[in-house]
Design an enzyme around this catalytic site. Structure first.
Site, short mmCIF file in Angstrom:
data_model
loop_
_atom_site.label_atom_id
_atom_site.label_comp_id
_atom_site.label_asym_id
_atom_site.label_seq_id
_atom_site.Cartn_x
_atom_site.Cartn_y
_atom_site.Cartn_z
N CYS A 185 -11.13 3.13 0.57
CA CYS A 185 -9.59 3.50 0.68
C CYS A 185 -9.45 2.56 1.94
O CYS A 185 -9.89 2.43 2.86
CB CYS A 185 -9.63 4.89 0.97
SG CYS A 185 -7.97 5.31 1.47
N HIS A 218 -7.05 2.77 4.06
CA HIS A 218 -6.81 3.72 5.51
C HIS A 218 -8.17 3.64 6.34
O HIS A 218 -7.91 3.95 7.35
CB HIS A 218 -6.27 5.06 5.04
CG HIS A 218 -4.85 5.14 4.65
ND1 HIS A 218 -4.50 4.68 3.35
CD2 HIS A 218 -3.74 5.51 5.35
CE1 HIS A 218 -3.10 4.85 3.36
NE2 HIS A 218 -2.80 5.05 4.59
N ASP A 256 0.86 -1.17 -0.05
CA ASP A 256 -0.09 -0.15 0.02
C ASP A 256 0.96 1.28 0.05
O ASP A 256 2.18 1.03 0.31
CB ASP A 256 -1.05 -0.03 1.45
CG ASP A 256 -1.66 1.12 1.34
OD1 ASP A 256 -2.46 1.49 0.36
OD2 ASP A 256 -1.81 1.95 2.50
N SER A 257 0.51 2.31 -0.11
CA SER A 257 1.29 3.58 -0.02
C SER A 257 1.68 4.01 1.15
O SER A 257 2.68 4.43 1.48
CB SER A 257 0.18 4.75 -0.71
OG SER A 257 -0.90 4.84 0.43
N CYS A 276 -4.44 -1.51 -1.87
CA CYS A 276 -4.65 0.09 -1.96
C CYS A 276 -5.47 0.14 -3.21
O CYS A 276 -5.25 -0.17 -4.48
CB CYS A 276 -3.26 0.49 -2.22
SG CYS A 276 -3.31 2.38 -2.73
N GLU A 283 -2.44 7.82 8.71
CA GLU A 283 -0.63 7.58 8.61
C GLU A 283 -0.26 8.17 9.95
O GLU A 283 1.09 7.95 10.34
CB GLU A 283 -0.28 8.53 7.46
CG GLU A 283 -0.45 7.81 6.07
CD GLU A 283 0.25 6.48 6.05
OE1 GLU A 283 1.46 6.38 6.54
OE2 GLU A 283 -0.31 5.47 5.50
N1 DGL Z 1 -4.85 3.26 1.15
C1 DGL Z 1 -4.83 3.85 -0.33
C2 DGL Z 1 -6.23 3.55 -0.91
O1 DGL Z 1 -6.93 2.51 -0.48
C3 DGL Z 1 -4.41 5.03 -0.66
C4 DGL Z 1 -4.25 6.42 -0.03
C5 DGL Z 1 -3.56 7.28 -0.35
O2 DGL Z 1 -2.23 6.77 -0.26
O3 DGL Z 1 -3.76 8.37 -1.00
O4 DGL Z 1 -6.70 4.07 -1.77
#
Ligand code: DGL
Length: 257
Positions: A180, A182, A6-7, A69, A148
């Protein structure tokens, strides 16, 4: 071994679901924390970063890679599959189909990044599964940054979630899809702010898909031992470890990739 990226720390919400489904599997998680967030980046850059993440995982010879992600999946997974034809790659997209099937008001909300919501993949999903429902789309990049930083509650979270809840309530949506990875870490606050509204996330569906693909490829986990998780990141490993420990509720010790 299952490679996951993931990011940043968001994909840990998917990892958590996969570990429940496959407790005997070994996982390697890569958080690209030097480059988070992906959600406001140009498509070409997201594709480059995703390819670099896969290259890092390939060094460990994974049986399968999970793009944990939504942003990277929406923008880069087609290219990744073209470039790595022998590698099974599983991605994550907002669960629009389930949301569209379950809504009673015929209105749903999708919470994600700008990049996901403006992607071709998302437009196609919507056309395929949610053509007959009204969809409120909310881009919430600030939620990515809160997670984050390991900030899961408190006034900043409350205020931002309340604002989103207000828009969702006034839209009439009765189902919210967390698009997302996160966002599931904010789930308790989200659920509390939206009584009567169902909140869906993609983690369990991804875990089921990983089990299906491993079984189809005859790569079942070794039953004789407990699974392990190795954590790598491209940014500061101490910061990653501290936040990941908070998110997962167990000690995480990451190395720099
Ligand atoms: N966790 C990521 C997603 O599912 C990306 C969040 C990001 O890096 O902007 O989209």
């Amino acid at each position: 071994m299952i490679g996951v990226f993931d990011s940043g720390v968001g994909g840990l919400s998917v990892l958590r679901e996969m570990r429940k489904a496959l407790p005997q599997s070994d996982f390697l998680y890569f958080g690209d924390t030097a480059n988070v967030p992906y959600g406001g980046r140009k498509d070409e850059h997201v594709r480059q970063l995703s390819e670099a993440a896969v290259q890092r995982l390939l060094k460990f010879n994974p049986d399968l890679v999970v793009v944990a992600c939504n942003t990277a999946t929406s923008i880069a997974i087609n290219q990744l599959r073209l470039d790595h034809t022998k590698l099974p790659i599983v991605g994550v997209v907002p669960v629009l189909k389930t949301a569209a099937e379950q809504t009673k008001t015929n209105k749903i909300a999708v919470l994600a990044t700008v990049a996901t919501l403006t992607s071709r993949t998302y437009a196609d999903l919507k056309e395929q599964f949610a053509r007959d429902v009204e969809v409120l789309e909310l881009a919430l990049p600030e939620w990515v940054l809160l997670v984050e930083r390991g900030i899961l509650d408190g006034p900043e979270v409350q205020q931002s979630v309340q604002q989103a809840a207000e828009r969702i309530r006034s839209s009439g949506a009765d189902i919210v899809t967390l698009g997302c990875t996160h966002f599931p870490f904010l789930r308790p606050t989200i659920v509390a702010a939206m009584p009567g509204i169902e909140v869906l996330d993609s983690g369990p569906a991804v875990a089921r898909q990983v089990v299906r693909v491993l079984t189809a490829n005859q790569k079942p986990p070794d039953q004789s031992k407990a699974g392990s998780v190795t954590y790598l990141c491209s940014g500061d490993p101490a910061a990653f470890s501290q936040v990941a420990t908070r998110l997962l509720g167990e000690t995480v010790s990451a190395r720099k990739a």
